[in-house]
Each structure stands twice: as C-alpha cells, then as structure tokens.
Scaffold this motif. Sequence first.
Motif, PDB file in Angstrom:
ATOM      1  N   TYR A 523       0.747  -1.217  -0.061  1.00 30.38           N
ATOM      2  CA  TYR A 523      -0.119  -0.052  -0.067  1.00 30.38           C
ATOM      3  C   TYR A 523       0.881   1.230   0.106  1.00 30.38           C
ATOM      4  CZ  TYR A 523      -3.829   3.052   1.418  1.00 30.38           C
ATOM      5  OH  TYR A 523      -4.790   4.021   1.262  1.00 30.38           O
ATOM      6  N   GLU A 527       0.659   4.379  -2.779  1.00 28.11           N
ATOM      7  CA  GLU A 527       0.614   5.576  -2.799  1.00 28.11           C
ATOM      8  C   GLU A 527       1.715   6.317  -2.813  1.00 28.11           C
ATOM      9  OE1 GLU A 527      -2.596   6.759  -1.240  1.00 28.11           O
ATOM     10  OE2 GLU A 527      -2.796   4.643  -2.325  1.00 28.11           O
ATOM     11  N   PRO A 551      -4.758   3.382  10.004  1.00 25.00           N
ATOM     12  CA  PRO A 551      -6.356   3.483   9.607  1.00 25.00           C
ATOM     13  C   PRO A 551      -7.050   4.125  10.595  1.00 25.00           C
ATOM     14  CG  PRO A 551      -5.646   1.482   8.626  1.00 25.00           C
ATOM     15  CD  PRO A 551      -4.640   1.857   9.555  1.00 25.00           C
ATOM     16  N   LYS A 664      -9.749  -1.944   2.092  1.00 25.63           N
ATOM     17  CA  LYS A 664      -9.457  -0.329   1.581  1.00 25.63           C
ATOM     18  C   LYS A 664      -7.900   0.033   1.889  1.00 25.63           C
ATOM     19  CE  LYS A 664     -11.097   4.318   2.537  1.00 25.63           C
ATOM     20  NZ  LYS A 664     -11.953   5.242   3.617  1.00 25.63           N
ATOM     21  N   TYR A 665      -7.228  -0.445   2.886  1.00 26.00           N
ATOM     22  CA  TYR A 665      -5.833   0.093   2.826  1.00 26.00           C
ATOM     23  C   TYR A 665      -4.684  -0.920   2.549  1.00 26.00           C
ATOM     24  CZ  TYR A 665      -8.116   3.853   5.704  1.00 26.00           C
ATOM     25  OH  TYR A 665      -8.910   4.782   5.790  1.00 26.00           O
TER      26      TYR A 665
END
Length: 711
Positions: A523, A527, A551, A664-665
């Motif tokens: 992740y 990003e 998170p 999601k992450y």
Amino acid sequence: MKTLIKELKNSVPRVDAFDKITGKTKYLNDIDFGKDILYAKIVHSTKARAKILKINIPELPENYYIVDYKDVPGKNASTMIISDWRPFADNDVRYIGETILLVVGPDKNIVYDIAEKIIIEYEDLEPVLNIDDSKKLLGGPIVGNDNIFISFKAGYGDVDEAFKKAKTIIEETYYTPYQEHLYMEVNGTVGVWENGEVILYSSTQCPFYVQKAVAPVLGVEESKVRVIAPPIGGGFGGKEHYPDIISAAVGVAVHKVKKTVKLILDRQFDMAYSVKRQPAQIKTRIAIDENNNITALDVISDMDAGAYESSSRVIMQRCTYTAANVYHFPNVRVLGRLYATNNVPSCAFRGFGGPQAVFAIERTMDNAARKIGIDSIELKKKYFIKQNDPTITGGIFHDNIILPKMLDLALKESNYEEKIKKYKDDMYKGIGISCFLHGCGFTGSGERDIIKSKLKLKKKGNKVSILTSNTEMGQGLHTTFRKIAAYNLEIPIEDIDIPEYDTDKISNTGPTVASRSAMIVGYLIQEASKKLKQKWNDAEEIEIIQDYKHPEHLVDWDNNALRGDAYPSYGLGINVVEVEIDKVTFEVKIVGVWAVFDAGYAIDEKIVEGQIKGGMAQALGWGALENIVNKNGRFLQVKMSDYMIPTSLDLPEIKTYIMGEPYKYGPSGAKGIGEITFDGAASAYASAMENALNYHFNKIPILPENIAEVI
C-alpha cells in the motif's frame, strides 16, 4: 519487449525466476569474500540445563582463536522482542545446542578439529523438558517464579455464569507438535571488518532485526552495524530471529580478530539446534444449553517457548486472540500462557500461532457436533462471525464477511455433502473441513508505534527503485512489489528495480513477517507511486518518501489493557481434505484437497496460488507426517533422511479458489495471504481422519501407528 501491467491480477513471469532456475543467483555461501577469510565453528552445549565448571581448550595454532562471552564488548544478550537470548552461554547452559564459544581460524578442517577436542565440564541441573514439568517448577524456575514468560487474556461476557446454567459441558485438551522449517538454504552469517566497524552479511528475513539485535552486543549505536541480506533460500519464519543470534556471535568474533569471519551451519546442526514451531497444549471447554446452543467458550492455551523468549511472546498473543476463530459465541474467555523450558527455543513459523489455535477450536466444534448429534457444518455456520460483530479483544470485524459464500463454493467443488453421507458406511474413507481466519499484519498498534514503516521511491531518468527492507525469500515479493509500482506509474515492470538489502542504503519498511508485506508495504508503494506519477516530469531525479499511517476507522489499541482492534483486517479460509486409509498398512493417502481463500484482491493470481499450495502442503505435513521426537531435550530427527515431509507424490492436485473482499488500505484491495494458507489444512485433515475412523483425534501428527491403536 517491455511489459505493461494492464490488470494487476494477471500473472507475469517472476522477475527472479530465470536467475534462480539457471543457478545465476548467488546466495550467502556463493559469495566470494576473498582469500583472507576465517572460518567459524560453534561449540555448543550437550546438556539441557547445567552449570559450566571448566572449559578445556587444546593449544591453539597461530592465527586461531576462541571467541566467547568474555569477548563481548557490550551486553551478552541479543535484543529481539525483549533482550534475553545470549549469543554465548556464560556460567550456565539452558538448552542442548546453545552456543558456548566459537573456534575461528583460516583452515576449516583445523577449526573443526580444534572444536572436536574441546572438553566442557558441567554440573548437571534438573532440566525442564515439557510444559507440565515447567508448571511443576522442576529444578527451580528458569524465568521469574512461575516459568511463565508472559500471559495474555481476552474475551467478553460472563463465562462462569454460562457454565453454571449449561446442560452439557464438553471438555478436551488438544496437542500440536514441533515443526522443522526445512528451508532450502541453511542459516549463516559472514562478518567483515571495515573502517573500524562490523558489516554483517546474513541470510535473514529481517535485516533491521539483525541490526537491532547485534548493536547492543557490540556496544554501539544501531547505525554502526551495517547488515546486508543477499538472496534468501527460504525462511518461513525460521530466519526471522535465529539469524540475530548467530550474527551476534559472528559480530563479536569480527570485533575481536578484525578480519572476515564466515559461519555457515551444516544441515544437521541447523535441524538439531535452530528454532522450531512452538508445541502447544490447548484446553477447551464449551457450555451448551438445553436447546443445543453454545453459550460459552473457555480456552487455556499453553505453549512451550523453549529456553529463550525470542518472538514467542507475539506468537502466544496471536494464538490467544485467534482462539474463537471465525465464531461468535455469547461468552468467551481465553488465557494464553508462554512457558519456559530447557528445550531448543522456538520462534516464528508460517501461521505464527494461528494454526495451533485453529486446530483446537475446529476440533472442538467437530467434537461438539458429534456429541450433540448434529452435522458439524451446520454447527459451524450457525456461529459464523458477521460484519460489525465484536472481536474477543474488544474490537470489531469491520469488513464484509463472505464466509457463507466461501463455504458454499467449498462444499460444491469438493462434493462434500454427498461424500460425508457415503463414507459413513465406508470405514477407511473420510472427508473433513475447516473454517478459519488470520489477522493481517502486526498485532494492535505495532505498525504505528513500533514498526513505523518509511518507504522510499527513487526515480532516475525513466527508471525507478523501490527502497524496502522487505525481503524476497521465494514468496514472489519482488514481482508483487514491482507490479504494484509499474501499474500505478504506468511504466514497464522492467523499468523498476529493488536494490540490494543494505541497511546503510534502504529504508526501513519493517520485517518480512505477519502477512504484512503485500498489504502494508504494498500500500505504501501504491501511494508513493501515485505521488511520483504526478511529479514525473518535474526533474530527472525524484525521491518520494511514504510514511505508514494507521487507518482511522480502527478501534484504537490500548497497549496496557490489550484491548481494541487486534488486526486491521482478516483473511478468511475454508479447507477441505479427503483421505483413504490402507486397510493393511494404515498408510493414509490424501486423495483430494480443496482450498478457498479470501485474499482481498489478488495482485498476481499465480503467486497467490503458489502461496496457497505451498502453505497447505506444509500444513498437511504438520498434520500427517512430520514427527519430531524430543528425547531429554534433544531432537532425534536431525537429517533430511529422518524427517518426513510431503512430496509431490504424497499429495493430489490442490484445487484453489481465490475469492476477494477488498481491504481499503491494501494495494488495490489486497490482504495478506502468506500466513493464512497454513492455518486450516491440519484441522481439515484431522476432521477427515475422524470421519473415516469414527474416532476423535486430539493431537497431530496422525501417524499409521496412531491409526493402528484406534483400530
């Protein structure tokens, strides 16, 4: 021809495959460190627990050295989770195989000859060789006043009240064994003296762990210990912390002799004295009311850590927090205790405490179903966790739980329901199932407060380098990381590289453990790549730094009370195993294996499939074949000819089904996959054996002699 990644899940050739299959890859023992090199040999304890009275050393030739605890310039304890494991024994020994000293010199044969002639005189002490004897404090405590390194608690509700009201109470103790990692490349470290500092080349999963462990031993700042990790020939957790110990010993030797020192273990030494999976005994009690509802689960999980704690603290923690598995019961209480013994220290192994816990609860559910006369599948489905259910640490299952869909697919593909009915009248054939989860990443706030990952991307011209400490050890991480960057940068995968793992040059993105690499570090790569893409034309050279951010939706972890979200997300699995037992030899043939996993988004389906098949093969070996006998603190299976592991001839095709509930992450929604693939297969195998023989097995491995006893 350059490869553009149009869709992440589409498989590409492994970036390291050609060099590995052609022998071009250089592992630690292949590297030429020049002619001016000294070889090291470990002289180890032959006693499980004893005082050292005298060490008789023959006269040493010129340029040969003895290195022991008196040569340690700093503290004689390597820093892991805590600082307790000694690189060198000093006045006593705590397990057979503990390093007492190194013999170092230029001729390996002479070094080994000197080591053979060293005689150590001991005063024997009474050893503690299993959990029960540890509880009795045989020979006096090893640690503290109760031999417990650490204990953990978890749960909710009023368990005692539920048991008072119960119509039926089912109680059993389950036993899981040691397991040998059996990586292809043995452990080793080469230390180099350069510019007044120690450089360590180590076959380690975690370069910064070695740095952290060795620096206090040498009495220097961490930045003064440079660690380089060449390509690694397998790890499975066995190279998470054990390299810390041998690297610390080699570091002391280099500091003393001011020359290059090479220590490569031979296979027999590695199997005899390196770390193993923790044996466990787990007592479960369940309370059932008059309507056959389970009203409470009470679990006491005990593990044998061996003589030192190593990473067993967090393994015990995960075992404790996995005790309820994929089930939500009204009341739950779990106590996990990590015991000290005079056995070889245990450490990380794929699954990391999860397999022991899953085996106990899955066997418990099967046992309960048998005793109350209902189908085990129906009982398990009834208590499946759902989104927003509480966890036993006071957190929440935040993600959508797709267990029912996964179970439906597993039952359909394996033809489970038809076979379970058919085999009721056909002894010696059986089919079993397990359902399980695995918390992804470090426990609690470990990522935020301890690891604090920092990733760097460097662009130079049209090329990009990923600076990471997460190592490639056969799991396909180099390919996965490059795919993530290439996909988000929209450049060919060939234009991305991952430099050598050198703590002086790379960024610390944390250890390669806990199914965190693809999910957490992947992740960060995603990003950082997005940011780099926006700045791509700003300069010829660009550096992007991406810090880990916890998170925000998670229930914050209270490190004192150990309450909150223990894990940010959970992988899910359903395993089915089918067996046939030879009526004469009692040899078991595994005739079918079906594996359904929720891995979030599969970044490369072939790599994920490879993880599933490899992990399940290891787990089936643990459940069916791999028998380590510990006699008086000494393992009897220390050769590959003595230690049985499954081969391609022992297993059928493992049929894999990858489902995904994106996280999601995680990069593109990916979750961890490496650890969970081990968690459930041994339980499914035991379930199949139970259905074949109508006997409740409470320990593994289940060997032909165990079958003979049953029949």
